[in-house]
Motif scaffolding. Structure first.
Motif, PDB file in Angstrom:
ATOM      1  N   VAL A 419       0.829  -1.201   0.000  1.00 51.34           N
ATOM      2  CA  VAL A 419       0.000   0.000   0.000  1.00 51.34           C
ATOM      3  C   VAL A 419       0.867   1.256   0.000  1.00 51.34           C
ATOM      4  N   GLU A 420       1.944   1.222   0.763  1.00 51.76           N
ATOM      5  CA  GLU A 420       2.802   2.399   0.881  1.00 51.76           C
ATOM      6  C   GLU A 420       3.644   2.664  -0.360  1.00 51.76           C
ATOM      7  N   MET A 421       3.686   1.722  -1.270  1.00 48.30           N
ATOM      8  CA  MET A 421       4.500   1.891  -2.474  1.00 48.30           C
ATOM      9  C   MET A 421       3.828   2.747  -3.531  1.00 48.30           C
ATOM     10  N   SER A 430      -2.327  -0.904  -8.799  1.00 48.68           N
ATOM     11  CA  SER A 430      -0.881  -1.111  -8.770  1.00 48.68           C
ATOM     12  C   SER A 430      -0.453  -2.180  -7.772  1.00 48.68           C
ATOM     13  N   MET A 431      -1.063  -2.200  -6.596  1.00 43.45           N
ATOM     14  CA  MET A 431      -0.647  -3.174  -5.586  1.00 43.45           C
ATOM     15  C   MET A 431      -1.245  -4.556  -5.841  1.00 43.45           C
ATOM     16  N   SER A 432      -2.423  -4.598  -6.470  1.00 46.67           N
ATOM     17  CA  SER A 432      -3.102  -5.878  -6.670  1.00 46.67           C
ATOM     18  C   SER A 432      -2.350  -6.775  -7.649  1.00 46.67           C
ATOM     19  N   LEU A 433      -1.819  -6.189  -8.722  1.00 49.50           N
ATOM     20  CA  LEU A 433      -1.178  -7.030  -9.738  1.00 49.50           C
ATOM     21  C   LEU A 433       0.064  -7.752  -9.206  1.00 49.50           C
ATOM     22  N   PRO A 434       1.066  -7.059  -8.623  1.00 52.59           N
ATOM     23  CA  PRO A 434       2.234  -7.811  -8.130  1.00 52.59           C
ATOM     24  C   PRO A 434       1.878  -8.792  -7.017  1.00 52.59           C
ATOM     25  N   TYR A 435       0.886  -8.438  -6.203  1.00 55.04           N
ATOM     26  CA  TYR A 435       0.484  -9.366  -5.138  1.00 55.04           C
ATOM     27  C   TYR A 435      -0.071 -10.652  -5.736  1.00 55.04           C
ATOM     28  N   HIS A 436      -0.950 -10.535  -6.708  1.00 50.48           N
ATOM     29  CA  HIS A 436      -1.616 -11.722  -7.234  1.00 50.48           C
ATOM     30  C   HIS A 436      -0.769 -12.484  -8.244  1.00 50.48           C
ATOM     31  N   VAL A 437       0.183 -11.823  -8.892  1.00 48.42           N
ATOM     32  CA  VAL A 437       1.130 -12.580  -9.713  1.00 48.42           C
ATOM     33  C   VAL A 437       2.062 -13.367  -8.787  1.00 48.42           C
ATOM     34  N   GLY A 438       2.564 -12.697  -7.750  1.00 49.50           N
ATOM     35  CA  GLY A 438       3.454 -13.369  -6.803  1.00 49.50           C
ATOM     36  C   GLY A 438       2.794 -14.532  -6.100  1.00 49.50           C
ATOM     37  N   ASN A 439       1.550 -14.325  -5.657  1.00 46.61           N
ATOM     38  CA  ASN A 439       0.837 -15.363  -4.924  1.00 46.61           C
ATOM     39  C   ASN A 439       0.074 -16.309  -5.848  1.00 46.61           C
ATOM     40  N   GLY A 440      -0.570 -15.737  -6.871  1.00 52.55           N
ATOM     41  CA  GLY A 440      -1.387 -16.559  -7.748  1.00 52.55           C
ATOM     42  C   GLY A 440      -0.590 -17.409  -8.712  1.00 52.55           C
ATOM     43  N   ILE A 441       0.456 -16.823  -9.315  1.00 48.79           N
ATOM     44  CA  ILE A 441       1.253 -17.573 -10.283  1.00 48.79           C
ATOM     45  C   ILE A 441       2.359 -18.357  -9.583  1.00 48.79           C
ATOM     46  N   PHE A 442       3.277 -17.647  -8.945  1.00 43.60           N
ATOM     47  CA  PHE A 442       4.412 -18.313  -8.316  1.00 43.60           C
ATOM     48  C   PHE A 442       3.983 -19.176  -7.127  1.00 43.60           C
TER      49      PHE A 442
END
Length: 497
Positions: A419-421, A430-442
């Motif tokens: 959130v702070e980024m 902006s925060m949702s995409l890296p979170y869900h790629v990191g958690n959803g894909i990897f």
């Protein structure tokens, strides 16, 4: 904080957390019942292939989460946080309920796995929009200097959702006979979710919009094109990529190793009785959950980066010793068998098949039931279910608890960190995409990939085949650790809250 503001933030936390917890429950009930579902929605002639297909369907829900993050993130940055994650709640609840209504493979053939896959994809889309909205909503209500603490309550919801899914399954199994649960009782946890979703919807309906977003909307400073501003702007894109490869990628694999892979490993590799696994995993999760709050609070004091990086490093160093100990603790090859054992054969005159059940007991209180199915005198499949003794059970509780501690270190501070980024007008997207790629894909692909590695190593005759599944999370977490330590600089984070 005044009493009034404290009461207000707790209202926000309660409403957001309950809805998010229910969505995680809906999402994880599928994984918690993966072993059962593999026999219901896929061909039964190859149990290993059926289980891997179930894990692949489970993973499919993770793969589409980034698309849900983009779709609902955009809506959240345009129309508001509240209405967006109300929509995701209803989509998730409806999909989960319908999975419980799909006829089995024996009834409708290949249409069964197709329908399950479609609903699983809808679940993934919904969850892709839920987390970013809830985390952003809570952070935008939280006082300055306490965002790690307050958003960490949202972080507990994933684990609590998994815990509740395990408990609902255990209660259902203990209430019904084994035959009834196998026939239709496994559907009950899916049906229950619709009631929980309805209650959560009524609670969320009465929530106010985030004050930060409401102010931005009133002043006309919200984004008209969040996707372009999030990913078309090179400066912001740099932070999106850094959040993914320096934080959420490693956090995702640590999360799923410590909880879902641990569960899958004990059930399918160690062959422990499913109810015992659910029970001991539930205990470990219950003991570990408060540490999400602790590490979220601690991140407000000493920073987010080093807590998350420490969790990844500990996981990298200790995963192999932990899983080696788990496997050898219950391996019946190292136990002394009591000579008296029982063998029973049941023949099916309709198709000429037969099932031979052998029960073995061991001096330490462990017992194992081995079922071999023969078709025209050739062994078609073999299933083993081991009931472990209390001492081994508590050893496994401790080893899973240690893994959960790693999870709390990487996951507790991550919401506040993300959130702070990013600035308010594009924060949801902006925060949702890296979170869900990191958690959803990897992270989401981990159970299927790691189980495949273990299966392949076992077929190749490797003596420590059970450790091969760990290479995936260890490598991913190692890469993330190096990038995070070198490139993450908390001074560059924005705090436009």
């Amino acid at each position: 904080m005044s009493k009034t503001s404290a009461k207000g933030i707790w209202k926000v936390i309660s409403a957001s957390s309950m809805g998010t917890m229910i969505e995680w429950y809906d999402f994880y009930i599928f994984g918690s019942l993966a072993v059962v579902l593999s026999t219901k929605f896929f061909p039964g002639d190859n149990p290993t292939a059926a289980f891997l297909s179930t894990l692949a369907t489970f993973a499919a829900g993770f793969v589409v989460r980034p698309f849900g993050a983009l779709f609902f993130g955009r809506l959240g940055d345009i129309i508001g946080r509240k209405y967006t994650f109300m929509a995701t709640l209803l989509l998730m609840g409806g999909s989960t309920f319908l999975i419980g209504c799909i006829p089995s493979y024996e009834t409708i053939g290949f249409l069964a796995p197709v329908l399950v896959l479609i609903l699983r994809l809808l679940q993934g889309l919904a969850l892709g929009g839920e987390y970013g909205g809830a985390a952003t909503y809570v952070a935008e209500h939280a006082p300055e200097g306490q965002k790690g603490y307050w958003t960490s309550w949202i972080q507990t919801t994933a684990t609590v959702g998994l815990f509740i899914s395990l408990m609902v399954i255990l209660v259902t199994k203990n209430t019904l006979s084994a035959a009834a649960f196998d026939s239709w009782g496994w559907r009950v946890p899916f049906w229950i979710s619709i009631v929980m979703v309805g209650v959560s919807y009524l609670i969320r309906k009465n929530m106010d919009e985030s004050p930060v977003f409401a102010k931005a909307k009133k002043e006309g400073t919200t984004s008209k094109n969040p996707l372009k501003e999030s990913f078309g702007n090179r400066y912001n894109l740099k932070f999106v990529l850094l959040a993914l490869f320096g934080a959420t990628m490693g956090q995702g694999v640590v999360w799923y190793t410590g909880q879902f892979y641990a569960m899958s490993f004990m059930k399918t590799v160690m062959n422990i009785n499913s109810s015992q696994v659910d029970s001991l995993l539930g205990i470990a999760l219950l003991l570990g959950t408060p540490f999400f709050i602790f590490f979220g609070w601690l991140s407000d004091k000493i920073g987010r980066k080093y807590i998350m990086m420490s969790g990844m490093l500990l996981a990298i160093l200790f995963y192999r010793p932990i899983y080696r100990t788990m496997y050898t603790t219950t391996d019946v090859e190292h136990k002394t068998e009591i000579t008296a054992k029982t063998t029973q054969t049941v023949e099916n005159s309709n198709n000429g098949s037969s099932v031979t059940t052998t029960t073995k007991n061991y001096t330490d209180g462990t017992s194992a039931v081995e079922k071999k199915t023969y078709v025209t005198k050739k062994e078609a499949q073999k299933n083993i279910s081991i009931t472990i003794n209390p001492s081994d059970k508590w050893t496994l509780v401790f080893l899973v608890f240690i893994q959960v501690l790693f999870v709390t270190m990487v996951y507790g501070p991550i919401a506040a960190f993300l959130v702070e980024m990013f600035p308010t007008k594009i924060r949801y997207t902006s925060m949702s995409l890296p979170y869900h790629v990191g958690n959803g894909i990897f992270g989401g692909l981990l159970p299927a990939i790691s189980t495949y590695f273990v299966t392949h190593a076992k077929e190749a005759g490797k003596p420590d085949f059970y450790l091969d599944g760990l290479w995936y999370p260890i490598i991913i977490a190692s890469v993330c650790f190096v990038i995070g330590m070198i490139y993450i600089d908390t001074k560059n984070q924005t705090t436009h809250l």
